[in-house]
Write a protein that holds these residues in place. Structure first.
Motif, mmCIF file in Angstrom:
data_model
loop_
_atom_site.group_PDB
_atom_site.id
_atom_site.type_symbol
_atom_site.label_atom_id
_atom_site.label_comp_id
_atom_site.label_asym_id
_atom_site.label_seq_id
_atom_site.Cartn_x
_atom_site.Cartn_y
_atom_site.Cartn_z
ATOM 1 N N HIS A 72 7.092 -30.710 -2.945
ATOM 2 C CA HIS A 72 7.480 -29.615 -2.020
ATOM 3 C C HIS A 72 6.205 -28.991 -1.447
ATOM 4 N N LYS A 92 16.316 -30.994 4.554
ATOM 5 C CA LYS A 92 16.095 -29.682 3.944
ATOM 6 C C LYS A 92 17.104 -28.663 4.455
ATOM 7 N N TYR A 142 17.805 -24.830 4.848
ATOM 8 C CA TYR A 142 17.405 -23.425 4.838
ATOM 9 C C TYR A 142 18.603 -22.604 5.282
ATOM 10 N N THR A 153 14.030 -17.493 4.823
ATOM 11 C CA THR A 153 12.601 -17.587 4.517
ATOM 12 C C THR A 153 11.800 -17.853 5.793
ATOM 13 N N HIS A 176 16.693 -24.616 -0.169
ATOM 14 C CA HIS A 176 16.133 -23.279 -0.429
ATOM 15 C C HIS A 176 17.318 -22.447 -0.894
ATOM 16 N N HIS A 227 11.908 -24.933 -5.661
ATOM 17 C CA HIS A 227 11.196 -23.762 -6.183
ATOM 18 C C HIS A 227 12.104 -22.811 -6.944
ATOM 19 N N LEU A 270 8.751 -16.523 -1.247
ATOM 20 C CA LEU A 270 10.199 -16.554 -1.444
ATOM 21 C C LEU A 270 10.580 -17.874 -2.081
HETATM 22 ZN ZN ZN Z 1 11.906 -22.176 0.357
#
Ligand code: ZN
Ligand code: NCD
Ligand code: ZN
Length: 344
Positions: free
Chosen positions: A15, A100, A102, A107, A137, A175, A220
């Motif tokens: 990442h 990905k 989001y 963020t 995320h 994360h 974040l």
């Molecule tokens: Zn993120």
């Protein structure tokens, strides 16, 4: 006797943000010096939403790798409400390794993100069919939800239903920052994994306010309380293949972090492995670093493990306080401070 050095298979960063243009040229060499490969986040402005854009971005990154360094960027697409399902096939053929998610507004550069997961059904179906992982995320964005609860609420309200609808979609919860996320991933099926940053292993939210506000510790999802940090260390050092390394190194010009409305993101690339070694050493788990850093991610993505090794030594050195970043400055996490491990 305390261990003085450790040699492990060359690690990968699952990442990473490298931005574009002059910023990209400033940061790619730091990662290339440490890692064999890295998963490149697509949150550029505008975001990387087509296979063709991902291929062009990969070429710009490769051009920034210093001569003599072998480093392979692994590309991702940015999921929007209307990423066409047939782009998934093209992406896969172009070597894109993931998509990905989001949530819109969650963020940095997430304005084009997903407003409602139901809008992405067809695309998620295509990803499940093609075996292309969804990287998440995992935070809700509702202003009424406390900032520190946004990851736990995302898991309950978004991830659990998503997993029910797509039982074999590969999902990486990126994360992770909470005990709830670590527990969720541990208990989930084999198509589920998580990345953990070095800063979430080393710090709790006190670091943000130590003697005054510390913008370089702001990212974040935000750092959480100590009990969560401890749960993350247990997850990372427990040998469980569902957990692997993802620095989330996220460069921002220093003046935009040291600002009335400072940007979210910690820049850890220049000393990433040194910071992870410190965290694993503190937990007396250096023997678990190789699995976490060099094996589990590659295995989950179905990619070969790297050949070659790197060595970390218990040898103090001072991380530079700043790096050039185009016309601006970039301040790495722990810049100007002594680090106890060094990578050779
Ligand atoms: Zn993120
Ligand atoms: C990341 C960035 O700056 O791109 N920032 C962060 O605080 N982690 C975005 C992200 O990974 O959420
Ligand atoms: Zn990130």
């Amino acid at each position: 006797m305390t261990q003085q050095e450790i040699t492990i298979t060359r690690p990968d960063d699952w990442h990473l943000h490298v931005r574009d243009g002059e910023a990209l040229k400033a940061v790619v060499p730091h990662t290339a010096a440490q890692f064999g490969r890295a998963i490149i986040m697509p949150n550029l402005k505008p975001p990387v939403t087509t296979a063709a854009q991902a291929v062009a971005y990969r070429e710009r990154i490769q051009a920034a790798v210093p001569k003599g360094m072998a480093f392979q960027p692994l590309m991702t697409l940015y999921l929007t409400d209307n990423l066409p399902a047939d782009e998934i096939r093209r992406a896969k053929d172009a070597g894109v390794v993931a998509v990905k998610l989001y949530p819109a507004g969650a963020t940095t550069n997430s304005d084009a993100g997903v407003t409602d997961l139901r809008k992405t059904c067809k695309t998620l179906e295509a990803m499940q069919r093609e075996g292309l992982p969804l990287l998440v995320h995992g935070e809700v964005t509702s202003p009424e939800i406390d900032l520190f609860d946004r990851e736990a609420v995302f898991i309950e309200t978004q991830l659990v239903p998503l997993r029910r609808d797509f039982p074999e979609l590969k999902i990486v919860v990126e994360h992770i920052t909470t005990r709830e996320a670590a527990q969720y991933v541990r208990a989930a099926n084999r198509f589920t994994a998580a990345t953990i940053t070095a800063h979430h292993l080393l710090y709790n939210r006190n670091a943000l306010f130590l003697g005054g506000i510390r913008p370089h510790y702001y990212c974040l999802p935000v750092l959480k309380r100590e009990a969560h940090r401890v749960a993350l260390v247990e997850a990372a050092t427990g040998g469980n293949p569902k957990f692997f390394l993802g620095t989330d190194s996220a460069p921002h010009a220093a003046h935009l972090k040291e600002h009335a409305c400072g940007c979210a993101g910690c820049y850890t690339a220049p000393a990433a492995m040194e910071l992870y070694a410190e965290a694993f050493d503190q937990a007396d788990a250096l023997d678990k670093l190789e699995g976490f850093a060099s094996f589990h991610g590659a295995d989950f993505y179905g990619l070969p493990r790297n050949s070659g090794t790197v060595t970390l030594r218990r040898e103090a050195w001072t991380l530079p306080e700043t790096f050039a970043y185009g016309d601006a400055l970039l301040k790495p996490l722990r810049g100007g401070e002594l680090l106890s491990w060094s990578l050779s």
